[in-house]
Design a protein around this motif. Structure first.
Motif, short mmCIF file in Angstrom:
data_model
loop_
_atom_site.label_atom_id
_atom_site.label_comp_id
_atom_site.label_asym_id
_atom_site.label_seq_id
_atom_site.Cartn_x
_atom_site.Cartn_y
_atom_site.Cartn_z
N GLN A 68 0.83 -1.20 0.00
CA GLN A 68 0.00 0.00 0.00
C GLN A 68 0.87 1.26 0.00
O GLN A 68 0.57 2.23 -0.71
CB GLN A 68 -0.93 0.00 1.21
N ARG A 69 1.92 1.24 0.78
CA ARG A 69 2.79 2.42 0.85
C ARG A 69 3.42 2.70 -0.51
O ARG A 69 3.52 3.88 -0.92
CB ARG A 69 3.88 2.19 1.90
N ARG A 70 3.86 1.66 -1.22
CA ARG A 70 4.45 1.86 -2.55
C ARG A 70 3.43 2.46 -3.52
O ARG A 70 3.78 3.31 -4.35
CB ARG A 70 4.97 0.54 -3.09
N LEU A 71 2.19 2.02 -3.42
CA LEU A 71 1.16 2.55 -4.31
C LEU A 71 0.79 3.99 -3.98
O LEU A 71 0.50 4.78 -4.88
CB LEU A 71 -0.09 1.67 -4.23
N LEU A 72 0.80 4.33 -2.69
CA LEU A 72 0.31 5.63 -2.27
C LEU A 72 1.39 6.70 -2.21
O LEU A 72 1.09 7.89 -2.33
CB LEU A 72 -0.35 5.51 -0.90
N GLN A 73 2.65 6.31 -2.00
CA GLN A 73 3.71 7.30 -1.81
C GLN A 73 3.79 8.32 -2.95
O GLN A 73 3.96 9.53 -2.68
CB GLN A 73 5.06 6.59 -1.65
N LYS A 75 6.04 15.98 -2.29
CA LYS A 75 5.89 17.42 -2.04
C LYS A 75 5.30 18.12 -3.26
O LYS A 75 4.41 18.99 -3.12
CB LYS A 75 7.25 18.01 -1.67
N LYS A 76 5.75 17.74 -4.44
CA LYS A 76 5.25 18.38 -5.66
C LYS A 76 3.76 18.15 -5.84
O LYS A 76 3.00 19.09 -6.16
CB LYS A 76 6.01 17.84 -6.88
N GLN A 84 -6.13 5.06 -10.13
CA GLN A 84 -5.24 4.76 -11.24
C GLN A 84 -3.85 4.32 -10.81
O GLN A 84 -3.03 3.94 -11.64
CB GLN A 84 -5.11 6.01 -12.14
N ALA A 85 -3.57 4.37 -9.49
CA ALA A 85 -2.23 4.07 -9.01
C ALA A 85 -1.84 2.63 -9.37
O ALA A 85 -2.61 1.70 -9.16
CB ALA A 85 -2.15 4.27 -7.50
N THR A 86 -0.62 2.46 -9.89
CA THR A 86 -0.14 1.16 -10.34
C THR A 86 1.34 1.02 -10.00
O THR A 86 2.11 1.96 -10.16
CB THR A 86 -0.33 1.01 -11.86
N ALA A 141 6.22 6.50 9.58
CA ALA A 141 5.95 7.92 9.76
C ALA A 141 4.78 8.33 8.86
O ALA A 141 4.57 7.78 7.78
CB ALA A 141 7.19 8.74 9.43
N CYS A 142 4.01 9.31 9.33
CA CYS A 142 2.79 9.71 8.63
C CYS A 142 3.07 10.13 7.18
O CYS A 142 3.90 11.02 6.93
CB CYS A 142 2.13 10.87 9.38
N ILE A 143 2.37 9.50 6.24
CA ILE A 143 2.56 9.79 4.82
C ILE A 143 2.04 11.19 4.48
O ILE A 143 2.46 11.80 3.50
CB ILE A 143 1.86 8.72 3.96
N GLY A 144 1.12 11.71 5.29
CA GLY A 144 0.51 13.01 5.01
C GLY A 144 1.15 14.17 5.75
O GLY A 144 0.54 15.24 5.86
#
Length: 447
Positions: free
Chosen positions: A102-107, A112-113, A236-238, A395-398
């Motif tokens: 999940q982290r790989r898909l969401l990161q 920052k951009k 659409q994350a892949t 650590a929080c992704i957001g």
């Protein structure tokens, strides 16, 4: 060094420390650190059902739990198990390979951009609120309630590309029910199975259904969307291998983003405003910086690094009122912390509320002082003395989203109004996040 027995309070004969932990866990932890040190053992529950758990209060203990020995401490703590049962297996609660996937898909969605692209939504929603405040009765607003609505509208814009609409009311009505249930069951030595038709179980199940119904409706409405909002990007994350999130996983992530994405920042902003309203000299200094940098123009992500004092104000508010004041883990192996043995199978917590007040790292820790976060002071402190976003591999992704939102919205509010505190002694309670027990009323003066 030989490992020693962990000290701690005995509590009452019947319940140990359970009553104190239920009534006021933050004060109980703070008192325990002062009395017993940085590693404390608590006993809770009636005879025959009594359990021990351990609390780590130093920056070194937090680093041990969250970073250096993170693999030893799993999110199988009772509070995470209760949270998982309510909001699903999203990024907040998933573990092991599922978490990494999940982290790989969401990161990529939280670089920052990418996050900086939501600066206009932040300004639009804050500016709209500033106009509504012109009609506030007697010029008084409850910033705790107002910031909850504002941050929910912002995260809804970011998630869905539209205003929150029915989502806002549904979350306000149902999330407190779920949060209260997590805390109550997390501290309970005996938990009634959720499938039993007790009044509380039915109430919690109904609240959960309402939240999931809202998420499902939003997801269905945006299935064919290829826009720039987070939900479209999430759909659409892949991965390079072609892996994607399932519909259930998308719903779980949306619910985590909705709940965690607004509650935590609402807490930070509400208490930042309350603290500034109680310290006019600091409020004036922040406003002078904002006026000099913005010059009356809407703030953008490019202004974030140009507002260092406003950022320091936010960080100091997060120190005093961390939105996640307690985090828990389950030890999977014997481990040593500060010369004490933490046994395998033990529930372990660390408390930002206590660590952020630890006299080893903070002089006069109850005093509001943004100067603690100058670059020089930050460099002189241990990394894990300030942990509002956790740390280590989870650590929080957001974090950048929350900091950007807090600084830019605070800049708009201070540019438009002066704040004077009416409620000067706030009480807090801990659910899934930290919240003010009572209103945090401020009197507004338009500038």
């Amino acid at each position: 060094m030989a490992m020693t027995t962990v000290p701690g309070p005995q509590g009452s004969v019947l319940l140990g420390s359970l009553r104190d932990l239920r009534r006021d866990p933050l004060t109980t932890y703070l008192d325990a650190q002062r009395s017993y040190g940085d590693v404390v053992r608590f006993t809770a529950g009636p005879p025959g059902l009594r359990v021990n758990f351990y609390a780590l209060f130093s920056a070194e203990g937090a680093k041990h739990l969250l970073a250096t020995e993170a693999a030893t401490f799993r999110k199988d703590h009772s509070f995470y198990n209760e949270t998982r049962a309510i909001i699903g297996n999203g990024l907040l609660t998933s573990q092991d390979d599922e978490y990494l996937r999940q982290r790989r898909l969401l990161q990529p969605l939280f670089t920052k951009k990418r996050v900086n692209e939501y600066d206009k939504a932040m300004d639009d929603e804050t500016s709209a609120l500033m106009k509504r405040w012109r009609d506030a009765p007697d010029g008084v607003v409850d910033v705790a309630s107002e910031m909850t609505g504002l941050t929910l509208r912002i995260v809804s814009r970011a998630l869905f590309g539209a205003d929150s609409g029915a989502v806002e009311e549904t979350i306000k009505q149902n999330f407190p029910i779920l949060s209260t249930s997590v805390v109550k069951r997390g501290f309970s030595p005996v938990r009634v199975p959720r499938g039993w038709p007790t009044p509380e179980n039915r109430r919690v199940a109904a609240a959960r259904r309402e939240l999931y119904r809202v998420c499902d409706r939003i997801i269905a409405a945006r299935n064919d969307n290829h826009g720039e909002d987070l939900l479209s990007r999430l759909s659409q994350a892949t991965t390079p291998e072609g892996d994607r999130l399932s519909p259930t996983e998308i719903r779980d992530q949306v619910l985590v983003f909705l709940l965690a994405g607004h509650e935590t920042t609402a807490t930070s902003l509400a208490f930042a405003l309350h603290l500034l309203a109680s310290h006019p000299e600091i409020q004036h200094q922040a406003r002078d910086e904002i006026d000099a940098v913005l010059g009356g123009e809407p703030p953008t992500a490019a202004d974030y690094d140009r507002l260092p004092y406003t950022t320091m104000v936010v960080k100091e508010a997060m120190r005093l009122y961390p939105a996640a004041p307690i985090v828990g883990r389950l030890a999977t192996a014997d481990t040593e912390v500060d010369g004490h043995l933490i046994p395998a199978g033990a529930n372990v917590v660390c408390s930002a509320w206590v660590t952020h007040r630890h006299p080893r790292y903070w002089d006069d820790p109850e005093h509001f002082d943004p100067q603690r976060f100058t670059p020089e002071h930050e460099a002189a402190r241990p990394r894990y003395a300030w942990i509002p976003f956790g740390g280590g591999p989870r650590a929080c992704i957001g974090q950048h989203f929350s900091m950007l939102e807090s600084v830019l919205t605070l800049a708009v509010m201070l540019r438009e109004y002066s704040f004077d505190a009416i409620d000067t002694d706030p009480k807090v309670h801990t659910g899934i996040t930290l919240r003010s027990t009572d209103p945090l009323r401020c009197r507004l003066t338009p500038r």
